[in-house]
Motif scaffolding. Structure first.
Motif, PDB file in Angstrom:
ATOM      1  N   ARG A   5      50.831  -5.955 -44.316  1.00 20.23           N
ATOM      2  CA  ARG A   5      52.029  -6.802 -44.336  1.00 20.23           C
ATOM      3  C   ARG A   5      51.739  -8.191 -44.890  1.00 20.23           C
ATOM      4  NH1 ARG A   5      55.178  -6.416 -38.674  1.00 20.23           N
ATOM      5  NH2 ARG A   5      56.488  -7.848 -39.853  1.00 20.23           N
ATOM      6  N   SER A   6      50.479  -8.474 -45.187  1.00 19.90           N
ATOM      7  CA  SER A   6      50.140  -9.829 -45.626  1.00 19.90           C
ATOM      8  C   SER A   6      50.164  -9.931 -47.149  1.00 19.90           C
ATOM      9  CB  SER A   6      48.749 -10.206 -45.110  1.00 19.90           C
ATOM     10  OG  SER A   6      48.337 -11.448 -45.662  1.00 19.90           O
ATOM     11  N   TRP A  17      53.380 -18.511 -46.283  1.00 20.64           N
ATOM     12  CA  TRP A  17      54.164 -17.286 -46.118  1.00 20.64           C
ATOM     13  C   TRP A  17      54.073 -16.772 -44.676  1.00 20.64           C
ATOM     14  CZ3 TRP A  17      57.490 -14.270 -48.929  1.00 20.64           C
ATOM     15  CH2 TRP A  17      57.754 -12.999 -48.416  1.00 20.64           C
ATOM     16  N   GLU A  18      52.874 -16.773 -44.130  1.00 21.40           N
ATOM     17  CA  GLU A  18      52.703 -16.301 -42.753  1.00 21.40           C
ATOM     18  C   GLU A  18      53.432 -17.208 -41.768  1.00 21.40           C
ATOM     19  OE1 GLU A  18      51.567 -13.539 -41.920  1.00 21.40           O
ATOM     20  OE2 GLU A  18      50.452 -12.883 -43.694  1.00 21.40           O
ATOM     21  N   ARG A  78      57.066 -16.437 -41.985  1.00 16.40           N
ATOM     22  CA  ARG A  78      57.401 -15.172 -41.331  1.00 16.40           C
ATOM     23  C   ARG A  78      57.598 -15.363 -39.830  1.00 16.40           C
ATOM     24  NH1 ARG A  78      54.414 -11.177 -39.125  1.00 16.40           N
ATOM     25  NH2 ARG A  78      52.439 -12.170 -39.709  1.00 16.40           N
ATOM     26  N   ARG A 113      60.911 -17.262 -39.363  1.00 20.46           N
ATOM     27  CA  ARG A 113      62.095 -16.412 -39.467  1.00 20.46           C
ATOM     28  C   ARG A 113      62.267 -15.541 -38.226  1.00 20.46           C
ATOM     29  NH1 ARG A 113      59.879 -15.654 -44.512  1.00 20.46           N
ATOM     30  NH2 ARG A 113      59.177 -13.535 -43.960  1.00 20.46           N
ATOM     31  N   GLY A 114      61.158 -15.132 -37.635  1.00 17.15           N
ATOM     32  CA  GLY A 114      61.229 -14.319 -36.423  1.00 17.15           C
ATOM     33  C   GLY A 114      61.459 -15.131 -35.161  1.00 17.15           C
ATOM     34  N   ALA A 169      47.960 -14.454 -37.034  1.00 16.65           N
ATOM     35  CA  ALA A 169      48.760 -14.358 -38.260  1.00 16.65           C
ATOM     36  C   ALA A 169      47.939 -14.729 -39.497  1.00 16.65           C
ATOM     37  CB  ALA A 169      49.982 -15.271 -38.154  1.00 16.65           C
ATOM     38  N   CYS A 179      55.876 -23.133 -41.175  1.00 16.21           N
ATOM     39  CA  CYS A 179      56.569 -23.177 -39.880  1.00 16.21           C
ATOM     40  C   CYS A 179      57.671 -24.227 -39.850  1.00 16.21           C
ATOM     41  CB  CYS A 179      55.572 -23.464 -38.756  1.00 16.21           C
ATOM     42  SG  CYS A 179      54.425 -22.115 -38.419  1.00 16.21           S
ATOM     43  N   SER A 188      60.477 -20.360 -46.321  1.00 15.85           N
ATOM     44  CA  SER A 188      59.377 -19.837 -47.130  1.00 15.85           C
ATOM     45  C   SER A 188      59.596 -20.046 -48.622  1.00 15.85           C
ATOM     46  CB  SER A 188      59.188 -18.345 -46.850  1.00 15.85           C
ATOM     47  OG  SER A 188      58.772 -18.136 -45.522  1.00 15.85           O
TER      48      SER A 188
END
Length: 413
Positions: free
Chosen positions: A9-10, A63-64, A67, A70-71, A89, A143, A147
């Motif tokens: 997923r990375s 990007w991480e 992610r 967004r979650g 992450a 964060c 993104s």
């Protein structure tokens, strides 16, 4: 989540294969400037692609971070500590960054076993820390903002920061990026201060951003602490590099010599050049025999110029390396018969031409090819040396003695 799921997923893993080709190409282009027999030198060349590695690490870290943003992970009820979540992450990003560094080392050394010396390991630790810090900064930016903004900002911002200062007239600024501007030669290493300064600056910026987004306290307190940390890092790193010139500072590294003794002459080279020692010893012995005919004192030792071993007798300091052409080796060894210290006057009229003629005569007398010597010295000096070579042995000896008498105040052999 299993390790395979994390890696799949990375984005760091997605771009890794293509990126590694790019890193390999960058490192390979720098390889020609390194000494292939000296681990610190090849590791220095391997750090050239660091600008690309940290930029991609920062982008993947962003990007991480995005992610998790967004979650809404940071707004959820905590099950694990935030630092554990962040490291989990960033695991694939760190992995790809460190493997990129390994790819670069392979491109310049051909064998990872060549990097396991103290100087090389310190440089690799510096690179690994820098990669981790850039990934962390990118993660923090991801964060904070979406993104689609954080990723390009982290990628382009890191790339510009690593690249632009090197083209500016503000010399000290380039030393804060972590992009080294010089590759150590044999007997040298990168100054530890040159490695500390960019790490100190980058770590302070990373910590200030993390304080700003992670501390659960009032905003004005977080901002104050964050600014203090950032300015402390900036001030500390600036104090280290403020008076530096354009090149990365290099320091001397003590070399261990290996020697062969034959016919009373000790021939010594650095341990890294041990494969070259037999041919070096054979050539040195032949040069000494040829020059001894003309009254030049037989040395007790012929050794590489920067070896610092002590000797009570006559020592010729010479330059030689594995794969050195025979003509060059003869010329360099013969120069050892007439070595001058750094206090010798060289600005008097005709002094440079006289020394060139002496060196050319020594090389020709030791058996070097006249055409090769013509490439090394001025035509006038080579012509003088060739004319002297046409004289009898006593006349040549008299000429050489007269020439070196001009350097009686120097440490001439």
């Amino acid at each position: 989540m299993t390790l395979f799921r994390k890696l799949s997923r990375s984005p760091a893993v997605w771009v890794a294969p293509l990126f590694w080709f790019f890193v390999w190409d960058l490192a390979s282009s720098e390889k020609r400037f390194a000494d292939p027999y000296y681990g610190v030198s090849t590791t220095g060349a391997a750090l050239y692609p660091i600008f690309a590695i940290v930029s991609v690490s920062a982008a993947c870290g962003a990007w991480e971070g995005g992610r998790l943003r967004r979650g809404q992970v940071w707004q959820s009820s905590p099950v694990r500590q935030r630092i554990i979540v962040a490291v989990d992450a960033l695991g694939p990003v760190f992995l790809v960054g460190f493997l990129s560094l390994a790819v670069s080392c392979l491109a310049t050394t051909g064998n990872l076993a060549n990097i396991f010396d103290t100087g090389s390991l310190v440089m690799l630790l510096f690179a690994a820390v820098l990669i981790s810090l850039y990934a962390l900064i990118g993660f923090a930016i991801g964060c904070l903002i979406p993104s689609f903004i954080a990723v390009p900002v982290s990628l382009i911002g890191s790339y510009l920061w690593m690249g632009i200062p090197g083209s500016l007239e503000i010399m000290w600024l380039r030393h804060l990026t972590g992009q080294l501007t010089d590759i150590p030669g044999i007997g040298q290493r990168i100054s530890y201060e040159a490695l500390l300064a960019p790490v100190l600056l980058t770590a302070s910026l990373a910590l200030s951003i993390l304080v700003l987004i992670a501390l659960r306290t009032r905003m004005h307190f977080r901002v104050t602490i964050s600014i203090l940390i950032a300015f402390s890092g900036i001030g500390g790193s600036y104090s280290i590099v403020s008076d530096w010139g354009p090149q990365t500072p290099l320091e001397k590294e003590k070399l261990t010599g290996v020697c062969i003794k034959d016919n009373g002459i000790l021939s010594c080279l650095p341990r890294e050049y041990s494969s070259h020692l037999p041919i070096f010893e054979e050539t040195a012995h032949q040069v000494v025999e040829d020059l001894q005919v003309f009254g030049i004192a037989r040395p007790d030792k012929v050794e590489y110029e920067i070896l610092s071993s002590e000797s009570d007798g006559v020592t010729w300091k010479v330059f030689s390396y594995p794969g050195q052409p025979t003509e060059e080796m003869i010329s360099e060894i013969s120069r050892g018969a007439f070595s001058l210290d750094g206090n010798c006057e060289i600005d008097r009229a005709g002094d440079g031409a006289r020394k060139s003629a002496i060196y050319a005569w020594l090389a020709l007398t030791a058996g070097a090819d006249s055409q090769y010597i013509g490439y090394l010295y001025e035509p006038e000096a080579v012509s003088i040396a060739q004319n002297i070579r046409s004289l009898s042995t006593p006349e040549q000896t008299e000429w050489y003695t007269a020439q070196i008498s001009h350097y009686a105040h120097c440490s001439a052999s």
